[in-house]
Motif scaffolding. Sequence first.
Motif, mmCIF file in Angstrom:
data_model
loop_
_atom_site.group_PDB
_atom_site.id
_atom_site.type_symbol
_atom_site.label_atom_id
_atom_site.label_comp_id
_atom_site.label_asym_id
_atom_site.label_seq_id
_atom_site.Cartn_x
_atom_site.Cartn_y
_atom_site.Cartn_z
ATOM 1 N N ARG A 28 0.826 -1.206 0.000
ATOM 2 C CA ARG A 28 0.000 0.000 0.000
ATOM 3 C C ARG A 28 0.866 1.265 0.000
ATOM 4 O O ARG A 28 1.897 1.338 0.660
ATOM 5 N N GLY A 37 1.021 4.720 3.326
ATOM 6 C CA GLY A 37 1.000 3.271 3.192
ATOM 7 C C GLY A 37 1.606 2.560 4.389
ATOM 8 O O GLY A 37 1.035 1.592 4.905
ATOM 9 N N ASP A 97 -2.381 -4.385 -2.382
ATOM 10 C CA ASP A 97 -2.451 -2.964 -2.036
ATOM 11 C C ASP A 97 -3.919 -2.597 -1.867
ATOM 12 O O ASP A 97 -4.767 -3.479 -1.710
#
Length: 272
Positions: A28, A37, A97
């Motif tokens: 991410r 992230g 992700d």
Amino acid sequence: MMNNQLIVSPQWLFENLNNPQVVIVDCRFSLADSQLGKKQYEANHIPGAYYLDLNQDLSSPVGEHGGRHPLPNIAELAEKLSAIGVNSQKTLVVAYDDSRLAFASRLWWLLRYLGHEQVAVLDGGFDCWEKAGYSVTKVIPTSRGGTFIPYVQSEKVVDFTYVKTHKDNPDVVLIDSREGDRYRGERESIDKVAGHIPGAVNYPWTEVTDASGCILPHIEQSQRWQNIDTTKEILVYCGSGVTACVNLLSLAIAGIPTAKLYAGSWSDWISY
């Protein structure tokens, strides 16, 4: 497993959480907030998942040329992959992700570029994992120790000079993976210059998945590329060599695994 290990479902991953031959990687990332992230990962992630950062792990520092996300230092990435338990030709790496496969596909492509075919992306990413009711955790896994030896597949990537000298060749297809308005030069919120490389055709990377981030069925991936002459050399780019990897994944699902990445992409092209 689906599509010869290119895609795995949340159910498959759940059933293989404790499989010693599987390593899960959280990819991410937010282009708007480079720390987001990692913060999301630290707050909660799929059990056992390690984190690899687009800027810190999956790219090199930005230079005059090479684009906004130059390919990472191979030796450094190999060391990081070894540290999370990836063994060459053995370990199945599953990347995920929450950005319609944008960053997971970058890792997917990098591993194949380094000669490791045992890599898949999680269908629907973290959002679909949570919606399916599977557990998440804050526990950061310890290093597992593996041996990742890169075998660079240099034919999978091209640079500025190659694109410049080959783009007008009738046996070459150049694909721009950005959204239509960026391709047409109507909007450019990231790079200094708007527009596209002359001769490129537009296949937006967001068309590979649906709005929830789930990958479209195999038949639809094949239909997407039906107007592309697969006997020609296919070169794919985006803004910085990241979301182009989603199109490369789509091409692979459609049975066209020979397409090449212009790693520097538009941000590199305009640097000249």
